[in-house]
Design a protein around this motif. Sequence first.
Motif, mmCIF file in Angstrom:
data_model
loop_
_atom_site.group_PDB
_atom_site.id
_atom_site.type_symbol
_atom_site.label_atom_id
_atom_site.label_comp_id
_atom_site.label_asym_id
_atom_site.label_seq_id
_atom_site.Cartn_x
_atom_site.Cartn_y
_atom_site.Cartn_z
ATOM 1 N N THR A 213 1.158 -1.148 0.278
ATOM 2 C CA THR A 213 0.302 -0.242 -0.197
ATOM 3 C C THR A 213 0.849 1.337 -0.059
ATOM 4 O O THR A 213 0.323 1.895 -1.035
ATOM 5 N N THR A 214 1.787 1.652 0.930
ATOM 6 C CA THR A 214 2.737 2.135 0.932
ATOM 7 C C THR A 214 4.234 2.682 -0.479
ATOM 8 O O THR A 214 3.801 4.149 -0.896
ATOM 9 N N LEU A 215 4.316 1.480 -1.157
ATOM 10 C CA LEU A 215 4.501 1.638 -2.187
ATOM 11 C C LEU A 215 3.506 1.942 -3.468
ATOM 12 O O LEU A 215 4.576 2.543 -4.631
ATOM 13 N N ALA A 216 2.896 1.495 -3.130
ATOM 14 C CA ALA A 216 1.810 2.099 -4.593
ATOM 15 C C ALA A 216 1.070 3.658 -4.233
ATOM 16 O O ALA A 216 1.353 4.983 -4.908
ATOM 17 N N ARG A 217 1.210 4.059 -2.983
ATOM 18 C CA ARG A 217 1.003 5.489 -2.606
ATOM 19 C C ARG A 217 2.389 6.177 -3.341
ATOM 20 O O ARG A 217 2.480 7.219 -3.864
ATOM 21 N N CYS A 218 4.380 4.901 -3.166
ATOM 22 C CA CYS A 218 4.739 6.633 -3.700
ATOM 23 C C CYS A 218 5.271 6.582 -5.082
ATOM 24 O O CYS A 218 4.924 7.297 -5.195
ATOM 25 N N CYS A 219 4.405 5.343 -5.693
ATOM 26 C CA CYS A 219 4.490 5.313 -7.196
ATOM 27 C C CYS A 219 3.221 6.315 -7.762
ATOM 28 O O CYS A 219 4.028 6.822 -8.761
ATOM 29 N N ALA A 220 2.774 6.316 -6.992
ATOM 30 C CA ALA A 220 1.568 6.986 -7.537
ATOM 31 C C ALA A 220 1.776 8.697 -7.873
ATOM 32 O O ALA A 220 1.762 9.531 -8.771
ATOM 33 N N ASP A 221 2.605 9.649 -6.983
ATOM 34 C CA ASP A 221 3.029 10.233 -6.754
ATOM 35 C C ASP A 221 4.220 11.309 -7.057
ATOM 36 O O ASP A 221 4.325 12.053 -8.356
ATOM 37 N N GLY A 223 3.992 9.364 -10.282
ATOM 38 C CA GLY A 223 3.121 9.073 -12.148
ATOM 39 C C GLY A 223 3.754 7.034 -12.463
ATOM 40 O O GLY A 223 3.667 7.363 -14.349
ATOM 41 N N ILE A 224 4.269 6.973 -11.614
ATOM 42 C CA ILE A 224 4.465 4.957 -11.409
ATOM 43 C C ILE A 224 3.383 3.990 -11.614
ATOM 44 O O ILE A 224 2.824 3.957 -10.655
ATOM 45 N N SER A 225 2.969 3.344 -12.814
ATOM 46 C CA SER A 225 1.900 2.216 -12.413
ATOM 47 C C SER A 225 2.119 1.073 -11.753
ATOM 48 O O SER A 225 4.172 0.717 -11.912
ATOM 49 N N ALA A 226 1.446 0.317 -11.717
ATOM 50 C CA ALA A 226 2.351 -0.555 -10.868
ATOM 51 C C ALA A 226 3.091 -1.840 -11.995
ATOM 52 O O ALA A 226 4.366 -2.708 -11.879
ATOM 53 N N GLU A 227 2.827 -1.956 -13.111
ATOM 54 C CA GLU A 227 3.311 -2.952 -14.545
ATOM 55 C C GLU A 227 4.921 -1.918 -14.596
ATOM 56 O O GLU A 227 5.482 -2.547 -15.736
ATOM 57 N N GLU A 228 5.191 -0.903 -13.966
ATOM 58 C CA GLU A 228 6.370 -0.329 -14.673
ATOM 59 C C GLU A 228 7.690 -1.040 -13.277
ATOM 60 O O GLU A 228 8.783 0.287 -12.903
ATOM 61 N N VAL A 229 6.686 -1.444 -12.516
ATOM 62 C CA VAL A 229 7.518 -2.096 -10.821
ATOM 63 C C VAL A 229 8.635 -3.557 -11.163
ATOM 64 O O VAL A 229 6.912 -4.102 -11.142
ATOM 65 N N VAL A 230 10.041 -3.432 -10.810
ATOM 66 C CA VAL A 230 9.947 -4.560 -10.655
ATOM 67 C C VAL A 230 10.290 -4.666 -9.053
ATOM 68 O O VAL A 230 10.577 -4.196 -8.803
ATOM 69 N N ALA A 231 10.086 -6.076 -8.363
ATOM 70 C CA ALA A 231 10.133 -5.871 -7.003
ATOM 71 C C ALA A 231 10.493 -7.664 -6.394
ATOM 72 O O ALA A 231 10.288 -8.593 -7.387
ATOM 73 N N ASP A 238 6.904 -9.948 2.137
ATOM 74 C CA ASP A 238 7.057 -9.430 1.218
ATOM 75 C C ASP A 238 5.653 -9.338 0.065
ATOM 76 O O ASP A 238 5.774 -9.079 -0.996
ATOM 77 N N LEU A 239 4.990 -10.420 0.492
ATOM 78 C CA LEU A 239 3.790 -11.147 -0.547
ATOM 79 C C LEU A 239 2.917 -9.357 -1.021
ATOM 80 O O LEU A 239 3.001 -10.132 -2.070
ATOM 81 N N ALA A 240 2.394 -9.154 0.109
ATOM 82 C CA ALA A 240 1.236 -8.315 -0.357
ATOM 83 C C ALA A 240 2.260 -7.274 -2.366
ATOM 84 O O ALA A 240 1.601 -6.981 -2.961
ATOM 85 N N MET A 241 3.525 -6.874 -1.454
ATOM 86 C CA MET A 241 4.210 -5.937 -2.453
ATOM 87 C C MET A 241 4.654 -6.789 -3.588
ATOM 88 O O MET A 241 4.901 -6.098 -5.044
ATOM 89 N N LEU A 242 5.199 -8.281 -3.408
ATOM 90 C CA LEU A 242 5.252 -8.547 -4.606
ATOM 91 C C LEU A 242 4.155 -8.794 -5.935
ATOM 92 O O LEU A 242 3.788 -9.053 -6.847
ATOM 93 N N SER A 243 2.392 -9.228 -5.240
ATOM 94 C CA SER A 243 1.711 -9.404 -6.237
ATOM 95 C C SER A 243 1.363 -7.475 -6.779
ATOM 96 O O SER A 243 0.198 -8.301 -7.187
ATOM 97 N N TRP A 244 1.570 -6.890 -6.398
ATOM 98 C CA TRP A 244 1.022 -6.152 -6.081
ATOM 99 C C TRP A 244 1.544 -4.954 -7.722
ATOM 100 O O TRP A 244 1.219 -4.577 -9.043
ATOM 101 N N ALA A 245 3.215 -5.493 -7.422
ATOM 102 C CA ALA A 245 4.177 -5.186 -8.874
ATOM 103 C C ALA A 245 3.725 -5.712 -9.774
ATOM 104 O O ALA A 245 3.627 -7.053 -9.793
ATOM 105 N N GLY A 246 3.918 -4.929 -10.727
ATOM 106 C CA GLY A 246 3.444 -5.486 -11.866
ATOM 107 C C GLY A 246 4.625 -6.711 -12.330
ATOM 108 O O GLY A 246 4.059 -8.258 -13.370
ATOM 109 N N THR A 247 5.306 -7.174 -12.507
ATOM 110 C CA THR A 247 6.609 -7.921 -12.317
ATOM 111 C C THR A 247 7.632 -8.301 -11.144
ATOM 112 O O THR A 247 7.741 -7.360 -10.039
ATOM 113 N N SER A 248 7.743 -10.013 -10.343
ATOM 114 C CA SER A 248 7.500 -10.249 -9.131
ATOM 115 C C SER A 248 8.626 -11.776 -8.894
ATOM 116 O O SER A 248 8.876 -11.648 -10.027
ATOM 117 N N TYR A 249 9.824 -11.093 -8.398
ATOM 118 C CA TYR A 249 11.142 -12.080 -8.344
ATOM 119 C C TYR A 249 10.863 -12.514 -7.009
ATOM 120 O O TYR A 249 11.154 -11.697 -5.826
#
Length: 285
Positions: A213-221, A223-231, A238-249
């Motif tokens: 949720t906090t990463l999503a807020r920071c990215c929205a500020d 103009g970065i979408s989830a699809e543009e994030v690699v986590a 870490d599961l929530a963040m990995l689920s939200w990011a467009g690409t998860s490792y």
Amino acid sequence: MTSATQHPPSPDSVLAAPVPRLIATDLDGTLLRDDKTVSDRTIAALADAEAAGVEVFFVTGRPARWMDVVAEHTAGHGMAICANGAAVYDLHRGRMLACYPLDARDALSVVAALRTTVPGTTFAVELTGGFAYEPEYPPYAPMPEALVAPVEELLGAAGGGQPVLKLLAKHPTMDPDVFLRTALAAAGQHAEITRSSPSALLEISGTGVSKATTLARCCADRGISAEEVVAFGDMPNDLAMLSWAGTSYAVANAHPDVLAATTHHTAANEDDGVARVIERILAAR
């Protein structure tokens, strides 16, 4: 999240996603080696990513006071999401930018539920300005400056008015995963409950507060979408963040639930798994 059965684990899965604008990485067990240091290869990869215009965020369960392990290697990437999303820090300026605290009443409800359900549980409180714990709670290291009192008193005083970033619950003998499942069933309606330690130590945040949720807020500020994030991550927190990011490792040493949930796998933290992926991302550009 996509099941890992569609992407068999390998040290170097092929990145099949848009060129990222932001890399979000956990620290312990993921970016850091087991001795809590950052390898030269990883330092170079992080610097190269920023030089190429890719932002880097450290997203960790650690409090800001434990960020010294990466502070000297931050280069331009001075942003850190700490305490599983409860705080955002500018590491270069040493100041908090945002705080999403746990309400003391919710924390007390969790304490009451776990005292009943899991006898022997002891508690500690991570505050914006320090740490407090019960007399029976075993701290990670000697902390002579910490407040020591029953957690009901600590939460009642709320550390002299300081926001509560996390409540910690520890059990001396319980299996960590069983402890997490039990706590979620008993008190999950009052807070977010997760774990990142190999021991039976739970990390409890305010409802709706997570790395994601906090990463999503920071990215929205930005103009970065989830699809543009690699986590990158390794543990249940870490599961929530990995689920939200467009690409998860997941790194190869990750918890089984993380390995099963992530789209891609990379090498273990001891083998520069995060750096390997960053190098391939930059080479593809």
